[in-house]
Design an enzyme around this catalytic site. Sequence first.
Site, PDB file in Angstrom:
ATOM      1  N   ASP A 336     -28.574  35.185 -26.854  1.00  0.00           N
ATOM      2  CA  ASP A 336     -29.073  34.121 -25.995  1.00  0.00           C
ATOM      3  C   ASP A 336     -28.115  34.054 -24.809  1.00  0.00           C
ATOM      4  O   ASP A 336     -26.907  34.005 -25.010  1.00  0.00           O
ATOM      5  CB  ASP A 336     -29.080  32.815 -26.788  1.00  0.00           C
ATOM      6  CG  ASP A 336     -29.711  31.688 -26.015  1.00  0.00           C
ATOM      7  OD1 ASP A 336     -30.591  31.963 -25.202  1.00  0.00           O
ATOM      8  OD2 ASP A 336     -29.311  30.528 -26.240  1.00  0.00           O
ATOM      9  N   THR A 338     -27.364  31.815 -22.198  1.00  0.00           N
ATOM     10  CA  THR A 338     -26.535  30.655 -21.933  1.00  0.00           C
ATOM     11  C   THR A 338     -25.726  30.289 -23.155  1.00  0.00           C
ATOM     12  O   THR A 338     -26.244  30.193 -24.256  1.00  0.00           O
ATOM     13  CB  THR A 338     -27.415  29.460 -21.518  1.00  0.00           C
ATOM     14  OG1 THR A 338     -28.255  29.875 -20.448  1.00  0.00           O
ATOM     15  CG2 THR A 338     -26.564  28.288 -21.081  1.00  0.00           C
ATOM     16  N   ASP A 581     -27.360  28.989 -29.862  1.00  0.00           N
ATOM     17  CA  ASP A 581     -26.709  27.701 -30.075  1.00  0.00           C
ATOM     18  C   ASP A 581     -27.669  26.533 -29.915  1.00  0.00           C
ATOM     19  O   ASP A 581     -27.278  25.394 -30.064  1.00  0.00           O
ATOM     20  CB  ASP A 581     -25.527  27.520 -29.110  1.00  0.00           C
ATOM     21  CG  ASP A 581     -25.946  27.690 -27.654  1.00  0.00           C
ATOM     22  OD1 ASP A 581     -27.153  27.825 -27.390  1.00  0.00           O
ATOM     23  OD2 ASP A 581     -25.062  27.683 -26.782  1.00  0.00           O
TER      24      ASP A 581
END
Length: 825
Positions: A336, A338, A581
């Site tokens: 991912d 970011t 996250d």
Amino acid sequence: MTQRALDSSGEQTPGSSRPAMIDAGAELDPVHPVGLPPSGHRATGLTTAEVAERVARGEVNDVPVRSSRSLTEIVRANVFTRFNLIIGVLWVIMLFVAPIQDSLFGFVIVANTGIGIIQEWRAKRTLDSLAVIGEAKPTVRRDGTADEVSTHEIVLGDVIELGPGDKVVVDGTVAEADSLEVDESLLTGEADPVLKRPGDPVMSGSFVVAGGGAFTATKVGREAYAAQLAEEASRFTLVHSELRSGISTILKYVTWMMVPTAIGLIISQLVVKDNNFKDSVARTVGGIVPMIPEGLVLLTSVAFAIGVVRLGRKQCLVQELPAIEGLARVDVVCLDKTGTLTEGGMDITEVRPLNGSDEAYVHQVLRSLGSSDPRPNASLQAIIDAYPAGGDGKAAWTVTEAMPFSSARKYSGAAFTEADGTSSAWLLGAPDVLLAEGDPTLGEIDQLNEQGLRVLLLARVPSGELDAPDAAEGDVPTALVVLEQRLRPDAAETLKYFAQQNVATKVISGDNAVSVGAVAGKLGLAGAENTLDARRMPTDPDEMATAMEQNAVFGRVTPQQKRDMVAALQSRGHTVAMTGDGVNDVLALKDADIGVSMGSGSEATRAVAQIVLLNNSFATLPSVVAEGRRVIGNITRVATLFLTKTVYSVLLAILVVCSQVEYPFLPRHLTLLATLTIGVPAFFLALAPNKERAQPHFVRRVMRYAIPSGVIAAAATFTTYLIARHHYSGPGALEAETSAATLTLFLVAMWVLAIIARPYTWWRIGLVAAMGLGFLIVLVVPWLQDFFALKLVGTTLPWTAVGIAVAAAALLELSWRWVGRRFGV
């Protein structure tokens, strides 16, 4: 309470701390009416006295959530094993019928068991301490204020706040809802989020994907719907491991071989051969004990446990032990962007008004949007930092409706009553979602994306339901908000590591594909120019798998697509690790072979991930991979040592039974050989650095080497023994025959060790040499000769034994090279 909030362009990023909740009797701020019940008052929660009363009644969320096995379970698992039982019985027998030196194998088992318990206890302490550090604490309202408490401190009737990424920790009823969307897929299997309103039930184990609110706990402890599931999911486990299941398979086969062979040996030594009873018993036990690869399970547990401790020192929480092994087998890592490649914070570099919009008015809109969300994500926080409330000295606008960001919509919005009384409604989010295809503004946005910048579109929309499916229709582009992302300084080196290890890296993001590709390109990701907008991703699983293999960067990916992408890669035989996250990563993390979550990620992601990087550093992953490779590679090495001993022990017993001769060895001889050629060197080899890439089919790989090695060792040893039986006669002949056979077996076993110790380093050469020196000392020191009943007689047979061992060593080299060429292992 620190959160990970969804970013307005599709990523979940570190947001600011959640604003402190207002006191129950405080006057409501007209800019923050969202999330409150229709009455305008919010639930104040229990009083301290009420909490104490419920604790006294036992109405506490007392489900024992453990990150590791208890000390009792550790002791039980290490002591009460099948092989410990067998060896324990044989040890007791030997203590009665033979000298203490023939009972040494029992003391070795006691030491091994103790080492196993100590190492796993160390790992447990490390895991428990890390679990406390990484534990998310829900925010509970008590006495009219909001405080963070541990999950086990929640009592019946507590009012618990919810925000994006928060996990519902107990069952309850929604008290307040601000566009609250809850994902119950981990409980029901239904992937679509459920919109919750006041009065609706929420179940433990679900998590918030959008919006916020609060709920009242109605069931706590073991009464909660998912209590048992949550306990099992967070428990330290030793299952689902190819390494451990492979060893279990090997031990099962060993048991099958050992039982009939041991029975035949007992009959042969006690009935057919009319020898001294105690000597027969000793030699029978000497034939049974080495069949058991007793140290193999121990070393596997120790290697795993030490791996946990090593990673713990690097702030890496391994929630499931086999995850160390699993990540070493991974050949595709899905990232991912970011929070992984980029840091969470962002900065506004430019605001470009569109269609003649007034710049000051645009700033006021952004200022009001920032004030409308009590839980700002990273993009909105950047806007708040640039345009703080009241920064222009003008009267604040009143929020009449607010819509938090959703990763499915890829935009957020709010409606206001402006200072002059007029009404307006606004959307803020992904330009290529809010703008019609072919809009000229998209070309301008593409140029910015190619520079790795993130671009949000501010658009005015007709008044109406902001969360309606057609809310974006008829929108008027008002401004472009350009944000700059901060690259992680360690990301480039980590991507380079994976490339060197032939691990494919796929960047999967909710952001614009071109922008993501530009960021990945800056970090040196191979194939970063191969980008694909997930809205054009084929839905057929096979075609999707092809697209995944051909491209490296994917943008505008929805949570369900992330899950489908993982499944598509797995359908092609790939072992997939997924990092993330945010709540939009949960489904993919759950389905991936290995889920890796950042420590500051949402509680939901940490709950389903096998590995949590508490330091939030993507650069920790190479350490985890290296630790997994060390464990797998080294256990494969030492397993070959242990199983070679099992094979030659079984074959020697069979040859003895068929030949109707005395078993050549006493337990003390094989204890000495096992210690010098397996026990001590295996311990060092199991903990040594090892960067070899993990290979599948553990059992097959080990047995391809162990079987020929064991056959050669048994044949060479028995040949020496038979020659010695014809050479020696008279009193002491059996001891001389045993000594000659022991010399051959030691030299052959040493050559197996020498092969396994490759490639040589100074300490590996020193290790092999030290083991050889140890045996030489036993042969030349008189009291050690007596203690181990080893004394070479004459020169003819000892040199014959050496010659046979040399021939066997040559056969070992040929067989190992043939296996390597034949099977490519």
